[in-house]
Scaffold this active site. Structure first.
Site, mmCIF file in Angstrom:
data_model
loop_
_atom_site.group_PDB
_atom_site.id
_atom_site.type_symbol
_atom_site.label_atom_id
_atom_site.label_comp_id
_atom_site.label_asym_id
_atom_site.label_seq_id
_atom_site.Cartn_x
_atom_site.Cartn_y
_atom_site.Cartn_z
ATOM 1 N N HIS A 64 -5.841 -4.305 -9.595
ATOM 2 C CA HIS A 64 -5.556 -5.721 -9.380
ATOM 3 C C HIS A 64 -6.645 -6.527 -10.077
ATOM 4 C CE1 HIS A 64 -2.673 -5.008 -5.965
ATOM 5 N NE2 HIS A 64 -3.378 -3.890 -5.882
ATOM 6 N N HIS A 181 5.377 -4.496 -3.020
ATOM 7 C CA HIS A 181 4.072 -4.609 -2.361
ATOM 8 C C HIS A 181 3.846 -3.515 -1.329
ATOM 9 C CE1 HIS A 181 1.041 -6.093 0.524
ATOM 10 N NE2 HIS A 181 0.435 -6.482 -0.576
ATOM 11 N N HIS A 208 2.674 0.226 -2.903
ATOM 12 C CA HIS A 208 1.685 0.657 -1.920
ATOM 13 C C HIS A 208 2.433 1.356 -0.780
ATOM 14 C CE1 HIS A 208 -0.254 -2.977 -3.751
ATOM 15 N NE2 HIS A 208 -1.334 -2.219 -3.695
ATOM 16 N N GLU A 211 -1.153 2.946 3.522
ATOM 17 C CA GLU A 211 -2.570 2.843 3.169
ATOM 18 C C GLU A 211 -3.472 2.956 4.388
ATOM 19 O OE1 GLU A 211 -5.554 -0.213 0.717
ATOM 20 O OE2 GLU A 211 -3.439 -0.715 1.018
ATOM 21 N N ASP A 310 -8.105 0.806 -8.096
ATOM 22 C CA ASP A 310 -7.669 -0.369 -7.354
ATOM 23 C C ASP A 310 -8.412 -1.574 -7.945
ATOM 24 O OD1 ASP A 310 -6.313 -1.941 -5.478
ATOM 25 O OD2 ASP A 310 -6.525 -0.442 -3.915
#
Length: 407
Positions: A64, A181, A208, A211, A310
């Site tokens: 990101h 997402h 994702h 997590e 990430d």
């Protein structure tokens, strides 16, 4: 045409000696140096420094860039306090995240040998930066929205961002792609539409997945910290889907599932059965207290995984060698030589397959994307080169993309 000679070349999980590569924008031949020099007498010869290892360019499958301005604004330690801090500081971090800051982070990746990356984009603000970056960028336009009332509007915005990434100049090396997402934040109706869109256009797809423990509690029982979160911000106490329903949405199209730290044996086996892959983000998972991905189980299931940094919203650098070293420490039970080789494969061959890139191996016809690493001395045991490369490298000695040198 160019010919590059290094002490060692990483191929097929091993380090070959006395080989050279002839290349233009793609790899034309891999053979003994004398044979290539005879075959291509007019080629430019590139001799590397002593003790240099030639790797395929590394691929960071999940990053990101939008939160690259973060240093100490967000709260690390556990997932939900971190998420609360993201919401609290999001606007300021987005405002402070200039193109220059994101460009610097792309350069940081490049210097560590990353020749391609998967950019997860919530708003499309980094598209220009990715266009101007020399790296290959799989531009994952992220879909988010669990409220049915706003689903159509959010999906419309998502489609506009898809179109923008599709209109990029071919020279920018941008591949338009789709990101979902998470199970808790995307309504099943628009989820299915987005998966169908990716499948119809043969675009890479990622999401994702599991997590944190809080995510599992919410999806399984509608309990835990996420219940408080959704009641506070979205005035709901019911998840939009279940873990099983979410996984089934991807049954017909290979998907890169990110994190999977809280996935159980049955769920991991299901991902393997359906031909999916996993992105492993060691430092992000550790900094947010999410747990440790059971890579030993992935190996037993033959479930491929990549290694990814990430973003700086949950990490302290986008350097792939920093990530490798963290993985070695996090997976302390794994034999260190074997793990080092596995990490190199994860960030090259397996990452390329996950993102659909013609890269990741040093084979004829592949993109001429290379990372050269120079060791401090001649290795006494070639089987340890992967470990020494990881331990002693902060920056690549040289980086090539489509045959052009950038570092």
């Amino acid at each position: 045409m160019k010919i590059i000679i290094a002490d060692y070349i990483y191929r097929d999980g091993k380090f070959a000696e006395n080989l050279a590569i002839a290349f233009g924008t793609h790899i034309e031949a891999v053979d003994l140096p004398e044979k290539l020099l005879k075959k291509y007498p007019d080629a430019k010869l590139i001799r590397t420094k002593p003790y240099t290892v030639l790797f395929p360019g590394f691929i960071n499958t999940h990053v990101h860039l939008e939160f690259s301005a973060n240093k100490t604004s967000l709260k690390y330690g556990t997932f939900m306090p971190w998420l609360d801090s993201v919401i609290e500081h999001r606007d300021d971090l987005m405002k402070d995240c200039s193109n220059e800051i994101m460009q610097n982070e792309c350069q940081e990746m490049l210097r560590s040998g990353i020749t391609a990356f998967g950019a997860i984009s919530s708003f499309g603000t980094e598209l220009q930066v990715c266009e101007e970056s020399p790296q290959r960028v799989v531009f994952f336009n992220e879909l988010i929205g669990s409220n049915a009332q706003y689903a159509d509007m959010l999906y419309g915005d998502f489609l506009e961002r898809i179109k923008a990434s599709q209109s990029c100049d071919a020279d920018s090396l941008i591949t338009p792609a789709v990101a979902i997402h998470s199970p808790y934040s995307v309504h099943p109706v628009i989820l299915q539409k987005a998966v169908s869109l990716a499948k119809q256009n043969k675009m890479p797809l990622t999401t994702h997945f599991l997590e944190s423990q809080a995510e599992r509690e919410w999806l399984e029982k509608a309990e835990g910290d996420f219940k408080t979160f959704f009641e506070k911000f979205f005035n709901t106490s019911t998840p939009v889907t279940t873990i099983r329903e979410f996984m089934h949405a991807f049954d017909t199209y290979p998907t890169h599932f990110v994190h999977c730290v809280q996935a159980n044996d049955e769920e991991l086996a299901y991902l393997a059965q359906k031909g999916h892959t996993v992105a492993h983000c060691p430092r992000s998972n550790r900094y947010l207290g999410c747990g440790r991905l059971a890579i030993e189980k992935l190996r037993a299931l033959e479930l491929p995984y990549s290694v990814a940094t990430d973003g700086l919203s949950s990490n302290d650098s986008l350097n792939i060698f920093d990530e490798f070293r963290a993985a070695i420490m996090l997976h302390h039970q794994a034999p260190v030589q074997e793990l080092s080789l596995r990490l190199i494969k994860a960030a090259t061959e397996d990452a390329a397959k996950a993102l659909g890139l013609n890269s990741g191996t040093l084979e004829v016809g592949k993109n001429a994307d290379f990372a050269l690493v120079t060791l401090p001395e001649l290795p006494k045991r070639p089987e340890e080169i992967a470990l020494w490369s990881i331990l002693y490298t902060r920056q690549a000695d040289a980086v090539y993309i489509e045959g052009e040198q950038y570092v």
